[in-house]
Motif scaffolding. Structure first.
Motif, PDB file in Angstrom:
ATOM      1  N   ASN A   9       7.027   8.772   2.250  1.00  0.00           N
ATOM      2  CA  ASN A   9       5.707   8.860   1.637  1.00  0.00           C
ATOM      3  C   ASN A   9       4.978  10.044   2.246  1.00  0.00           C
ATOM      4  O   ASN A   9       4.774  10.105   3.455  1.00  0.00           O
ATOM      5  N   TYR A  63       1.973   5.494   6.546  1.00  0.00           N
ATOM      6  CA  TYR A  63       2.204   5.366   5.107  1.00  0.00           C
ATOM      7  C   TYR A  63       3.512   4.606   4.874  1.00  0.00           C
ATOM      8  O   TYR A  63       4.516   4.857   5.546  1.00  0.00           O
ATOM      9  N   ASN A  77      -0.534   4.296  -1.937  1.00  0.00           N
ATOM     10  CA  ASN A  77      -1.457   5.394  -2.181  1.00  0.00           C
ATOM     11  C   ASN A  77      -2.247   5.803  -0.936  1.00  0.00           C
ATOM     12  O   ASN A  77      -2.657   6.949  -0.796  1.00  0.00           O
ATOM     13  N   LYS A  78      -2.458   4.862  -0.022  1.00  0.00           N
ATOM     14  CA  LYS A  78      -3.237   5.141   1.186  1.00  0.00           C
ATOM     15  C   LYS A  78      -2.480   4.629   2.407  1.00  0.00           C
ATOM     16  O   LYS A  78      -1.378   4.111   2.303  1.00  0.00           O
ATOM     17  N   ASP A 137      -0.805  -1.500  -4.146  1.00  0.00           N
ATOM     18  CA  ASP A 137      -0.205  -1.048  -5.393  1.00  0.00           C
ATOM     19  C   ASP A 137       0.971  -1.955  -5.759  1.00  0.00           C
ATOM     20  O   ASP A 137       1.430  -2.774  -4.955  1.00  0.00           O
ATOM     21  N   GLY A 175       0.516   9.609   0.586  1.00  0.00           N
ATOM     22  CA  GLY A 175       0.184   8.754  -0.548  1.00  0.00           C
ATOM     23  C   GLY A 175       1.070   8.917  -1.756  1.00  0.00           C
ATOM     24  O   GLY A 175       0.885   8.228  -2.756  1.00  0.00           O
ATOM     25  N   THR A 176       2.060   9.802  -1.699  1.00  0.00           N
ATOM     26  CA  THR A 176       2.982  10.018  -2.812  1.00  0.00           C
ATOM     27  C   THR A 176       4.418   9.907  -2.305  1.00  0.00           C
ATOM     28  O   THR A 176       4.789  10.604  -1.352  1.00  0.00           O
ATOM     29  N   THR A 188      -3.952  -1.990 -13.044  1.00  0.00           N
ATOM     30  CA  THR A 188      -3.249  -0.724 -12.845  1.00  0.00           C
ATOM     31  C   THR A 188      -3.059  -0.073 -14.211  1.00  0.00           C
ATOM     32  O   THR A 188      -3.100  -0.749 -15.242  1.00  0.00           O
ATOM     33  N   ASP A 194      -9.227   0.193  -0.323  1.00  0.00           N
ATOM     34  CA  ASP A 194      -8.145   0.497  -1.247  1.00  0.00           C
ATOM     35  C   ASP A 194      -7.186  -0.686  -1.323  1.00  0.00           C
ATOM     36  O   ASP A 194      -6.730  -1.207  -0.310  1.00  0.00           O
ATOM     37  N   LYS A 241      -0.086   2.624  -9.477  1.00  0.00           N
ATOM     38  CA  LYS A 241      -1.234   2.782  -8.600  1.00  0.00           C
ATOM     39  C   LYS A 241      -2.354   1.818  -8.975  1.00  0.00           C
ATOM     40  O   LYS A 241      -2.748   1.719 -10.145  1.00  0.00           O
ATOM     41  N   GLU A 282       2.841   5.764 -11.664  1.00  0.00           N
ATOM     42  CA  GLU A 282       2.494   7.047 -11.063  1.00  0.00           C
ATOM     43  C   GLU A 282       3.741   7.799 -10.616  1.00  0.00           C
ATOM     44  O   GLU A 282       3.816   9.019 -10.710  1.00  0.00           O
ATOM     45  N   GLN A 329       0.835  -1.188   0.000  1.00  0.00           N
ATOM     46  CA  GLN A 329       0.000   0.000   0.000  1.00  0.00           C
ATOM     47  C   GLN A 329       0.881   1.253   0.000  1.00  0.00           C
ATOM     48  O   GLN A 329       1.635   1.485   0.938  1.00  0.00           O
TER      49      GLN A 329
END
Length: 514
Positions: free
Chosen positions: A176, A152, A87-88, A105, A179-180, A125, A102, A118, A130, A85
């Protein structure tokens, strides 16, 4: 397991591996099998790197395991991948933030770059990543784990480079941010003897992930998380070396390490390391070696539990509800709940539970007439510890807090008194200090009570004890005050604020999350 050109999955039935009727996928010449939750069902899925890309298989359930191919990412030829995970939030954090739907990834290595694809939560995907983290050096290994304890998953990577014909290793951590993955490393440690593999685990059981890597010989270096904005020192906390030879016939030179794995080898809670490789490359050997380093038979303390804030409505009154999550210790027994005495500001053992939630029915929460822009300070505080079957006790969890009625039974004929009802004209009975919100971004208000007149000083320090600002330094009459700390110009991390007035001196912690 892989057999020829097929992949076999054998079911675990009451601690015994199923011998017959394995789940078989034919025509798969794959590597790096990993599990995670990629598809939209409740079962775990399998990811395999094949000659065509990254293939995702899901279990179909039933009495015998069977696999069904659902997706293949054919963008590039990958060498390593994870289902994780990004993104979340992950794990308990995802439950608290209602992000359980969710899916994981795909995080994969392509050449000297890490690609993040993602998950669109529909069993596929996009073909375009991403985020791409590119390295000018050889990417030797990487892992996905939460290193700054914010819920995260981050990325830790190992690269290799040459200097004067010598090969060195570099360790980099990429955080992170909501989420990025930020492609600029927050930690960059270079000039280390050749490194091939890195592993992440909570070695000292304090609730924060640490890391260990091999030095391409029969030794490893352990780095303990210092919980600051930089996360780790550039100098290893400890190093371990394997000394004895595994065969009586001749001495074995240092091995060329290729992979390490952290695990509870003796089922005692302590984390050891398995080091795999072969003897010195300058000599030809027909065997490989697996070495155990720091494997402990001592019953280790459990890790601190996750603790999150919630509430429950009983009739017309809200009560504090504590959400607790064990970190996976196999001999977990119970949680102990500690609560702060609002008069003495000391914590005391309040209760215990084996459940993953606890409701304090002795307290009522204050939600009516609270101004969102100017709330009263929190006055209910809790933390928890985990206890195992040997009555070993963990370190304390994070502290959670609420705005509640102050001691509903302590006010006699006046009846329950809300914290909101205390005015600035009333003289506090004792010194106190707290801040809200905490964690915060970027502003937190520090509330403090002064029962005696005198000079008051409030100073803020960073995680390594350096003074960064002085918020108050002036004479104050008895009363209740507040001051604002603005962290806009400071990095995310842990900060401390100290209040000094007369003989009163107290330090509290706050967390800036951007």
């Amino acid at each position: 397991m892989r057999s020829g050109g097929s992949m076999e999955i054998r079911k675990n039935e009451n601690s015994f591996i199923q011998i017959t009727n394995p789940a078989t996928v034919s025509g798969v010449y794959g590597k790096n099998p990993v599990v995670g939750k990629f598809t939209t069902d409740t079962l775990e899925d399998l990811s395999i790197i094949t000659t065509n890309g990254i293939a995702i298989f899901k279990g179909t359930g039933g009495s015998n395991p069977t696999l069904e191919s659902v997706f293949t990412l054919t963008t590039n030829s990958f060498t390593k991948s994870y289902l994780a995970q990004i993104n979340k939030h992950y794990g308990p954090y995802a439950i608290i933030h209602n992000e359980v739907s969710d899916r994981d990834d795909i995080v994969a290595q392509y050449g000297n770059a890490i690609y993040i694809f993602k998950n669109n939560n529909n069993n596929t995907t996009p073909s375009t990543p991403e985020t791409i983290i590119s390295f000018s050096e050889f990417l030797s290994d990487f892992k996905v784990a939460d290193l700054d304890n914010d819920g995260y998953n981050d990325i830790i990577a190992i690269t290799q480079y040459q200097d004067d014909l010598l090969t060195f290793g570099r360790i980099l951590v990429f955080l992170n941010n909501n989420g990025t993955i930020i492609t600029t490393p927050v930690y960059n440690n270079s000039g280390i003897n050749l490194i091939n593999s890195v592993e992440v685990a909570d070695f000292n059981k304090d609730g924060w992930n640490d890391f260990v890597f091999d030095r391409s010989s029969d030794s490893i270096s352990l780095f303990i998380n210092n919980k600051s904005s930089g996360l780790f020192s550039n100098v290893a906390t400890e190093s371990f070396r394997y000394e004895s030879a595994p065969t009586p016939f001749f001495l074995i030179p240092p091995i060329v390490a290729r992979k390490i794995v952290a695990a509870d080898l003796y089922n005692k809670g302590g984390i050891g390391v398995i080091l795999a490789g072969w003897p010195d490359a300058s000599v030809i050997y027909n065997f490989e070696m697996i070495i155990r380093i720091n494997a402990t038979t001592i019953d280790a303390n459990p890790a601190p539990p996750y603790l999150f804030e919630s509430n429950v409505l009983a009739g017309s009154v809200y009560h504090p509800k504590l959400l607790l999550y064990n970190r996976g210790d196999r001999d977990f027994l119970k949680y102990r709940i500690y609560k702060m005495n609002w008069q003495t500001y000391y914590y005391y053992l309040f209760d215990s539970t084996t459940s993953n939630h606890y409701i304090d029915e002795t307290e009522s929460l204050l939600y009516i007439n609270v101004e969102p822009e100017n709330p009263p300070p929190d006055n209910l505080f809790y933390y928890a510890v985990a206890v195992d079957n040997s009555y070993k006790v963990s370190a304390t969890s994070d502290t959670i807090s609420y705005i509640g009625y102050v001691c509903p039974t302590c006010w006699g004929e006046a009846g329950p008194r809300a914290a909101l009802g205390i005015t600035e004209n009333e003289i506090p009975k004792s010194y106190s200090v707290t801040n809200y919100p905490n964690p915060f971004n970027p502003v937190s208000k520090i509330f403090f009570d002064i029962p005696k007149e005198g000079n008051v000083k409030i100073t803020v320090y960073n995680s390594i004890g350096q003074k960064i600002t002085e918020l108050v330094n002036e004479f104050k009459s008895p009363g209740r005050y507040q001051v604002e700390f603005n962290g806009s110009n400071f990095a995310s991390g842990i900060y401390f604020y100290r209040i000094e007035s007369g003989n009163f001196n107290q330090v509290r912690k706050m967390l800036l999350l951007k």
